[in-house]
Design a protein around this motif. Structure first.
Motif, PDB file in Angstrom:
ATOM      1  N   GLY A 172       0.815  -1.202   0.000  1.00 60.55           N
ATOM      2  CA  GLY A 172       0.000   0.000   0.000  1.00 60.55           C
ATOM      3  C   GLY A 172       0.847   1.249   0.000  1.00 60.55           C
ATOM      4  O   GLY A 172       2.073   1.201  -0.079  1.00 60.55           O
ATOM      5  N   TYR A 173       0.175   2.359   0.079  1.00 63.92           N
ATOM      6  CA  TYR A 173       0.865   3.642   0.215  1.00 63.92           C
ATOM      7  C   TYR A 173      -0.010   4.597   1.015  1.00 63.92           C
ATOM      8  O   TYR A 173      -1.223   4.408   1.140  1.00 63.92           O
ATOM      9  N   VAL A 174       0.643   5.599   1.588  1.00 65.97           N
ATOM     10  CA  VAL A 174      -0.043   6.664   2.301  1.00 65.97           C
ATOM     11  C   VAL A 174       0.309   7.952   1.586  1.00 65.97           C
ATOM     12  O   VAL A 174       1.480   8.214   1.312  1.00 65.97           O
ATOM     13  N   SER A 178      -3.881  17.147   0.420  1.00 65.29           N
ATOM     14  CA  SER A 178      -4.983  17.937   0.959  1.00 65.29           C
ATOM     15  C   SER A 178      -5.736  17.138   2.017  1.00 65.29           C
ATOM     16  O   SER A 178      -6.363  17.693   2.921  1.00 65.29           O
ATOM     17  N   ALA A 179      -5.686  15.814   1.883  1.00 63.33           N
ATOM     18  CA  ALA A 179      -6.130  14.883   2.927  1.00 63.33           C
ATOM     19  C   ALA A 179      -5.087  13.783   3.005  1.00 63.33           C
ATOM     20  O   ALA A 179      -4.287  13.608   2.085  1.00 63.33           O
ATOM     21  N   THR A 180      -5.075  13.045   4.102  1.00 63.97           N
ATOM     22  CA  THR A 180      -4.163  11.913   4.225  1.00 63.97           C
ATOM     23  C   THR A 180      -4.921  10.645   3.853  1.00 63.97           C
ATOM     24  O   THR A 180      -5.931  10.308   4.480  1.00 63.97           O
ATOM     25  N   LEU A 181      -4.459   9.967   2.818  1.00 64.13           N
ATOM     26  CA  LEU A 181      -5.106   8.757   2.309  1.00 64.13           C
ATOM     27  C   LEU A 181      -4.207   7.555   2.517  1.00 64.13           C
ATOM     28  O   LEU A 181      -2.990   7.660   2.355  1.00 64.13           O
ATOM     29  N   LEU A 182      -4.799   6.417   2.851  1.00 63.82           N
ATOM     30  CA  LEU A 182      -4.070   5.151   2.929  1.00 63.82           C
ATOM     31  C   LEU A 182      -4.736   4.174   1.981  1.00 63.82           C
ATOM     32  O   LEU A 182      -5.924   3.864   2.134  1.00 63.82           O
ATOM     33  N   VAL A 183      -3.985   3.725   0.983  1.00 65.26           N
ATOM     34  CA  VAL A 183      -4.481   2.776  -0.014  1.00 65.26           C
ATOM     35  C   VAL A 183      -3.833   1.429   0.260  1.00 65.26           C
ATOM     36  O   VAL A 183      -2.612   1.346   0.401  1.00 65.26           O
ATOM     37  N   LEU A 184      -4.650   0.377   0.334  1.00 69.46           N
ATOM     38  CA  LEU A 184      -4.159  -0.921   0.808  1.00 69.46           C
ATOM     39  C   LEU A 184      -4.823  -2.080   0.089  1.00 69.46           C
ATOM     40  O   LEU A 184      -6.019  -2.044  -0.210  1.00 69.46           O
ATOM     41  N   VAL A 252       3.292  15.225 -11.551  1.00 71.10           N
ATOM     42  CA  VAL A 252       3.537  15.941 -10.306  1.00 71.10           C
ATOM     43  C   VAL A 252       5.015  15.881  -9.924  1.00 71.10           C
ATOM     44  O   VAL A 252       5.591  16.849  -9.438  1.00 71.10           O
ATOM     45  N   GLY A 253       5.634  14.720 -10.129  1.00 74.16           N
ATOM     46  CA  GLY A 253       7.015  14.522  -9.719  1.00 74.16           C
ATOM     47  C   GLY A 253       7.122  13.877  -8.356  1.00 74.16           C
ATOM     48  O   GLY A 253       8.204  13.784  -7.784  1.00 74.16           O
ATOM     49  N   SER A 254       6.006  13.426  -7.839  1.00 72.26           N
ATOM     50  CA  SER A 254       5.945  12.652  -6.602  1.00 72.26           C
ATOM     51  C   SER A 254       5.269  11.338  -6.964  1.00 72.26           C
ATOM     52  O   SER A 254       4.106  11.343  -7.399  1.00 72.26           O
ATOM     53  N   MET A 255       5.970  10.214  -6.839  1.00 66.97           N
ATOM     54  CA  MET A 255       5.442   8.951  -7.333  1.00 66.97           C
ATOM     55  C   MET A 255       4.084   8.614  -6.739  1.00 66.97           C
ATOM     56  O   MET A 255       3.171   8.182  -7.440  1.00 66.97           O
ATOM     57  N   VAL A 256       3.932   8.806  -5.432  1.00 69.99           N
ATOM     58  CA  VAL A 256       2.664   8.471  -4.786  1.00 69.99           C
ATOM     59  C   VAL A 256       1.522   9.274  -5.396  1.00 69.99           C
ATOM     60  O   VAL A 256       0.455   8.730  -5.691  1.00 69.99           O
ATOM     61  N   ALA A 257       1.725  10.575  -5.601  1.00 67.14           N
ATOM     62  CA  ALA A 257       0.674  11.421  -6.169  1.00 67.14           C
ATOM     63  C   ALA A 257       0.353  11.016  -7.605  1.00 67.14           C
ATOM     64  O   ALA A 257      -0.821  10.918  -7.996  1.00 67.14           O
ATOM     65  N   ASP A 258       1.394  10.774  -8.407  1.00 71.57           N
ATOM     66  CA  ASP A 258       1.171  10.405  -9.809  1.00 71.57           C
ATOM     67  C   ASP A 258       0.513   9.035  -9.941  1.00 71.57           C
ATOM     68  O   ASP A 258      -0.372   8.835 -10.783  1.00 71.57           O
ATOM     69  N   VAL A 259       0.935   8.084  -9.112  1.00 68.34           N
ATOM     70  CA  VAL A 259       0.343   6.744  -9.174  1.00 68.34           C
ATOM     71  C   VAL A 259      -1.089   6.765  -8.651  1.00 68.34           C
ATOM     72  O   VAL A 259      -1.969   6.092  -9.203  1.00 68.34           O
ATOM     73  N   HIS A 260      -1.350   7.543  -7.606  1.00 69.49           N
ATOM     74  CA  HIS A 260      -2.718   7.615  -7.075  1.00 69.49           C
ATOM     75  C   HIS A 260      -3.677   8.170  -8.129  1.00 69.49           C
ATOM     76  O   HIS A 260      -4.778   7.625  -8.322  1.00 69.49           O
ATOM     77  N   ARG A 261      -3.270   9.215  -8.827  1.00 70.77           N
ATOM     78  CA  ARG A 261      -4.125   9.751  -9.890  1.00 70.77           C
ATOM     79  C   ARG A 261      -4.365   8.710 -10.975  1.00 70.77           C
ATOM     80  O   ARG A 261      -5.482   8.532 -11.473  1.00 70.77           O
ATOM     81  N   THR A 262      -3.301   7.980 -11.336  1.00 75.53           N
ATOM     82  CA  THR A 262      -3.416   6.953 -12.365  1.00 75.53           C
ATOM     83  C   THR A 262      -4.343   5.834 -11.914  1.00 75.53           C
ATOM     84  O   THR A 262      -5.160   5.326 -12.695  1.00 75.53           O
ATOM     85  N   LEU A 263      -4.261   5.446 -10.639  1.00 82.77           N
ATOM     86  CA  LEU A 263      -5.122   4.399 -10.095  1.00 82.77           C
ATOM     87  C   LEU A 263      -6.593   4.805 -10.161  1.00 82.77           C
ATOM     88  O   LEU A 263      -7.457   4.010 -10.537  1.00 82.77           O
ATOM     89  N   ILE A 264      -6.894   6.050  -9.822  1.00 84.02           N
ATOM     90  CA  ILE A 264      -8.280   6.513  -9.743  1.00 84.02           C
ATOM     91  C   ILE A 264      -8.841   6.901 -11.109  1.00 84.02           C
ATOM     92  O   ILE A 264      -9.967   6.535 -11.459  1.00 84.02           O
TER      93      ILE A 264
END
Length: 344
Positions: A172-174, A178-184, A252-264
């Motif tokens: 997963g990732y956190v 703007s909010a704290t998300l935990l994807v698991l 974005v240049g932040s892997m978590v942010a870029d991957v989260h957008r791609t996932l959604i």
């Protein structure tokens, strides 16, 4: 009040269901009568560390936690103050749960082997991915993966850590934004939990995320174009100029942010190997594999461009790799370009 998961417009979930991460983990445990509860305790320790790091990220400006620590890590990158705070938080929380026998962190050159612990799990993590964005308040995150210990009858060793992504038990990732998300995912559906500041609990907000088969968004650092292999150069040109409707670039240049957008939303995230970084730049064990695991569980794909990420057997803790993640058809399209323009 109902909201739809973008990746699957038919899928609904209730915002007021009140299902917490703790409840979800316990419910998942009950589905496996053979479960001992060890994984539940381990995941709870990750939850605790995530809340702590989230609080520090949000207060960074007030308590002067921005800026450099004055050190460099094993990757040769300058270490930020929050890097150190996050790393210590996850190491200590995982130690205290006593369910982990070994750990590998981006910030530690050597693996952490707990010879006095009988824990049957191994944890790998990047405690604060995208830390170069800390000072400008762009979303950053933690990436983690959990493996089973290979042999509980011997002392923990680096061999317990060097496992392919196919052996992941959970990942997963956190994301601290703007909010704290935990994807698991613990091997089943991918769920997203949002930290409720009023209760201090992670509440489920996206249930059973399913990715679109394809989408017209690509994410890549085009500043590296001069070093790109022909396959990637031709692919980027194709999605910009040869499609009936050009793809939109989002990076974005932040892997978590870029991957989260791609996932959604769907689409494809690319951080490929190139002429400058022939082995790639992202780390296989604690960046590429956990994200590829989540993508596959949500119906997407993870690839180097020529092979499935999860099938690579690591030979070192900080091994690097090229990374292509996203919707299935988008990733397959990139792989076709690698077949047509193989790396020489």
């Amino acid at each position: 009040y109902q909201r739809r998961v973008r990746g699957n417009p038919k899928k609904k979930f209730s915002m007021d269901s009140g299902l917490t991460l703790t409840h979800h983990i316990l419910a998942s445990q009950q589905e496996h009568p053979e479960a001992t509860g060890d994984l539940t305790i381990l995941l709870h320790s990750i939850e605790i560390a995530s809340k702590y790091v989230s609080s520090k990220v949000r207060a960074a400006g007030i308590f002067n936690l921005y800026g450099l620590q004055g050190e460099t890590n094993v990757q040769g990158e300058e270490v930020k103050k929050l890097d150190v705070i996050a790393n210590v938080a996850f190491i200590e929380s995982l130690k205290r749960c006593q369910k982990v026998c070994a750990m590998a962190s981006e910030e530690n050159e050597e693996p952490i082997l707990l010879s006095s612990c009988s824990g049957k799990y191994v944890a790998v993590f990047d405690p604060l991915d995208g830390s170069s964005n800390i000072d400008v308040n762009i979303s950053i995150g933690t990436i983690f993966g959990i493996y089973r210990r290979k042999n509980v009858s011997t002392k923990p060793s680096v061999d317990d850590i060097l496992q392919p992504g196919t052996e992941l038990v959970a990942a997963g990732y956190v994301m601290y934004g703007s909010a704290t998300l935990l994807v698991l995912s613990t091997g089943g559906p991918v769920n997203c939990f949002t930290l409720d500041p009023s209760s201090g609990e992670f509440i489920i907000t996206h249930s059973d995320i399913r990715m679109k088969e394809s989408h017209s968004i690509y994410s890549i650092n085009e500043g590296n174009s001069r070093y790109a292999y022909e396959a990637i150069a031709k692919y980027v040109h194709a999605v910009k100029f040869e499609k009936e409707k050009p793809y939109s670039l989002r990076y974005v240049g932040s892997m978590v942010a870029d991957v989260h957008r791609t996932l959604i939303y769907g689409g494809v995230f690319l951080y490929p190997a190139d002429k400058s970084s022939k082995s790639g730049k992202l780390r296989l064990l604690y960046e590429a594999n956990p994200m590829a695991f989540l993508m596959e569980k949500a119906g997407g794909m993870g690839s180097t461009g020529t092979q499935r990420l999860l099938e690579i057997v690591p030979t070192s803790v900080h091994q690097r790799t090229g990374v292509i993640l996203g919707s299935k058809q988008n990733v397959l399209e990139v792989e076709e370009f690698y077949k047509k323009y193989p790396v020489q």
